[in-house]
Design a protein around this motif. Structure first.
Motif: not given
Length: 371
Positions: A185-191
């Motif tokens: 799980w992660t709430p953001s999808f950068n990098g």
């Protein structure tokens, strides 16, 4: 236990850190902007009856906190844990990013002084190192070149924190925060996710265009008998550089530990001491997503008028802001973190193929945040 003012609770790091602080018995006051800050808080934490909410914004004087709350809580808050920041790279948004990262940090420092809060714990990024070859926890400005507005403003913010004279501070420089070690799980999808997102989009698009596959085959693009996709585009991934990816749950755990350490002006690199090579990380991602024929190097030899050239342009446009991170990374010292936490320090898990698969499977399940 401490009373902690937490900024950035609705962000990736803050939302993972808040439950750990509560578990440790700390009283939380969360600064949240918007017309319905309680609803925003409950969206990321669930029921939060035991959390005090300050409706405000780091970009505002006094953080936008109303007079009555300021009076009620003056001299009753033990520390500020400042996680709020803008992670955008676009130079066209430099004014907005500076307002959040630099002016926002100054506002937090001013608020801490006004409210008689003796400690500021500031969350920064290890990439204030810019183009430096090596960066220690005692380094700040060693002549490195910041590669984008995000790095530049985070470096400026660190300098403000270091010059704060009212109380004491600590600075925590994070690596590239990615998914949870158990669920992905992660709430953001950068990098790290930006490149994988582009591969996934290409594969999804091609799956819908099988009927017209001949023109794609002529450009070397198409599905193999085993269902993998041939995608002969180019990427400038360094064969030698690493990428310091750190799981979000490990990051939050280390920050929770550090928040309980009395600050004395030290900087801590919350990074992976043995990060994976960036090209290997890309290879594993491509393999897991079923994509073959990817090429390393410069795409100058690709005919810009061809269909493959179109694919290359789409890929290049989407990933351009992140090229500095796949071509160079400083070597980060982590001695303060290990020495100060002692037995409470837990090394991050080895970034292996199974862990990368968890991160990617979760990202795909939510369409990289688009679902």
């Amino acid at each position: 236990m401490a009373t902690i003012l937490l900024t950035g609770v609705t962000g990736a790091v803050g939302s993972s850190l808040a439950p750990l602080l509560k578990e440790r018995g700390h009283k939380l006051i969360c600064l949240i902007r918007g017309d319905d800050p309680v609803a925003r808080l409950e969206k990321v934490l669930g029921r939060a009856d035991d959390i005090v909410v300050f409706n405000g914004d780091v970009t505002l004087t006094n953080l936008g906190v109303c007079d009555s709350q300021r009076q009620s809580w003056k001299a009753k808050i033990d520390k500020v844990l400042h996680c709020a920041s803008s992670i955008k790279f676009d130079e066209a948004l430099a004014k907005e990013i500076t307002c959040v990262n630099v002016c926002g940090t100054q506002n937090v420092l001013d608020f801490a002084r006004e409210m008689e809060i003796p400690e500021v714990h500031h969350v920064s990024t290890a990439y204030v190192a810019g183009d430096a070859e090596a960066f220690s926890e005692s380094d700040t400005d060693i002549g490195q070149k910041c590669r984008n507005v995000y790095e530049r403003t985070k470096l400026q913010a660190e300098k403000l924190v270091k010059s704060w004279s009212y109380g004491k501070h600590s600075i925590y420089r994070l690596g590239i925060v990615v998914g949870d070690t158990v669920t992905g799980w992660t709430p953001s999808f950068n990098g790290f996710y930006v490149f994988a997102s582009r591969y996934w989009q290409f594969k999804q698009a091609m799956a819908c265009k099988r009927a017209g596959s001949e023109k794609y085959k002529a450009n070397g693009i198409g599905f193999n008998p085993d269902g993998t996709l041939r995608l002969p585009i180019w990427g400038k991934f360094s064969p030698d550089s690493a990428l310091n990816v750190i799981p979000i749950d490990w990051t939050a755990r280390m920050l929770a530990e550090l928040a309980e350490v009395p600050p004395d002006g030290r900087v801590f690199h919350v990074v992976h001491p043995d990060p994976p090579k960036v090209r290997w990380l890309n290879d594993v991602s491509l393999k897991h997503m079923g994509i073959t024929d990817f090429r390393y190097g410069d795409s100058n030899g690709c005919d810009p008028k061809s269909l493959l050239g179109k694919f290359q342009r789409i890929f290049d446009r989407g990933t351009a802001p992140y090229i500095p991170y796949i071509t160079h990374e400083a070597k980060f010292d982590v001695s303060n973190l290990i020495r100060v936490l002692g037995g409470n320090y837990a090394p991050p898990p080895c970034v292996d193929e199974s862990l990368i698969a968890k991160w990617l499977d979760y990202a795909i399940s939510v369409c990289f945040g688009r679902c």
